[in-house]
Design an enzyme around this catalytic site. Structure first.
Site, mmCIF file in Angstrom:
data_model
loop_
_atom_site.group_PDB
_atom_site.id
_atom_site.type_symbol
_atom_site.label_atom_id
_atom_site.label_comp_id
_atom_site.label_asym_id
_atom_site.label_seq_id
_atom_site.Cartn_x
_atom_site.Cartn_y
_atom_site.Cartn_z
ATOM 1 N N GLU A 35 37.295 47.931 46.026
ATOM 2 C CA GLU A 35 37.720 46.526 45.919
ATOM 3 C C GLU A 35 38.573 46.056 47.097
ATOM 4 O OE1 GLU A 35 36.225 44.799 43.862
ATOM 5 O OE2 GLU A 35 35.635 46.120 42.235
ATOM 6 N N GLU A 64 37.833 39.716 44.433
ATOM 7 C CA GLU A 64 37.923 41.155 44.662
ATOM 8 C C GLU A 64 39.373 41.634 44.579
ATOM 9 O OE1 GLU A 64 35.376 42.871 44.439
ATOM 10 O OE2 GLU A 64 33.687 41.837 45.334
ATOM 11 N N HIS A 67 40.016 42.203 41.065
ATOM 12 C CA HIS A 67 39.413 43.467 40.645
ATOM 13 C C HIS A 67 40.277 44.651 41.080
ATOM 14 C CE1 HIS A 67 35.177 41.449 40.563
ATOM 15 N NE2 HIS A 67 36.024 40.929 39.699
ATOM 16 N N GLU A 135 28.128 45.164 47.516
ATOM 17 C CA GLU A 135 28.185 44.835 46.084
ATOM 18 C C GLU A 135 27.283 45.754 45.269
ATOM 19 O OE1 GLU A 135 30.221 42.666 44.552
ATOM 20 O OE2 GLU A 135 31.144 42.211 46.488
ATOM 21 N N GLU A 165 30.008 42.527 39.998
ATOM 22 C CA GLU A 165 29.367 42.965 41.242
ATOM 23 C C GLU A 165 27.934 42.434 41.311
ATOM 24 O OE1 GLU A 165 31.360 44.111 43.357
ATOM 25 O OE2 GLU A 165 32.930 44.992 42.143
ATOM 26 N N HIS A 168 28.138 38.779 42.225
ATOM 27 C CA HIS A 168 28.456 38.624 43.647
ATOM 28 C C HIS A 168 27.236 38.890 44.516
ATOM 29 C CE1 HIS A 168 32.965 39.626 42.772
ATOM 30 N NE2 HIS A 168 32.592 38.456 42.283
#
Length: 189
Positions: A35, A64, A67, A135, A165, A168
């Protein structure tokens, strides 16, 4: 640029002390495809990306960091009650000697985080393909982490991260198509 809301993006729960899983989670904390690397990569690449998709890199880079905060919380909760013996038995003896229970940016193998993990080519389409790959690698790692634990509470948070993910990756794929369409338009003089 940011407004910090003092809560996690998604609740983090763990059912038990588990230094073994904490060690594995370090991969997403300070690993090449973790991350921190993702957040810094996207927020760095935004300077050479066309205006049509700059907001995407800002948004995902910021997420991120959220995360990263979730992973840090997971690691902390998994180790906060661990004894020195438990840490050592799970291969975290050297980590404990250097950091006690503090978090340190390294991967699961103990390799410290490095700026060499951040990719930036300067070509928007090349960078976006790199981002898609990042990702997808993170998604795969989250799946493997889910497979490594029987803690359903921990799995819940990891599943949330895995799904983000995927989103993304899809958003970066859309950005590639936007930039390809823009590149392929005929210019009239």
């Amino acid at each position: 640029m940011w407004v910090y809301e003092k809560k996690l993006q998604y609740p983090v729960r763990v059912s038990k002390c588990d230094p073994r899983m904490a060690k594995y989670l370090l991969e997403q904390y300070g690993g090449a495809d973790g991350e921190l690397s993702a957040a810094l990569r996207y927020l760095n690449q935004r300077y050479t990306i066309p205006d049509k998709v700059i907001g995407l890199l800002n948004d995902i880079g910021t997420e991120e960091f959220a995360h990263l905060e979730m992973i840090a919380t997971m690691i902390y909760k998994l180790t906060k009650d661990a004894t020195v013996e438990q840490m050592d038995a799970q291969g975290l003896g050297e980590y404990y000697v250097a950091h006690d229970h503090a978090l340190f940016y390294q991967n699961a193998a103990g390799v410290p985080w490095t700026a060499a993990y951040i990719q930036a080519k300067g070509d928007p389409i090349a960078d976006l393909y790199e981002d898609i790959a990042a990702e997808e690698k993170a998604r795969a790692t989250y799946q493997w982490l889910i497979d490594m634990t029987d803690d359903v509470d921990l799995q819940d948070g990891l599943k949330f991260l895995r799904e983000r993910e995927i989103i993304h990756s899809l958003r970066f794929r859309e950005a590639v198509e936007i930039l390809k369409d823009e590149r392929d338009k005929k210019t009239i003089f």
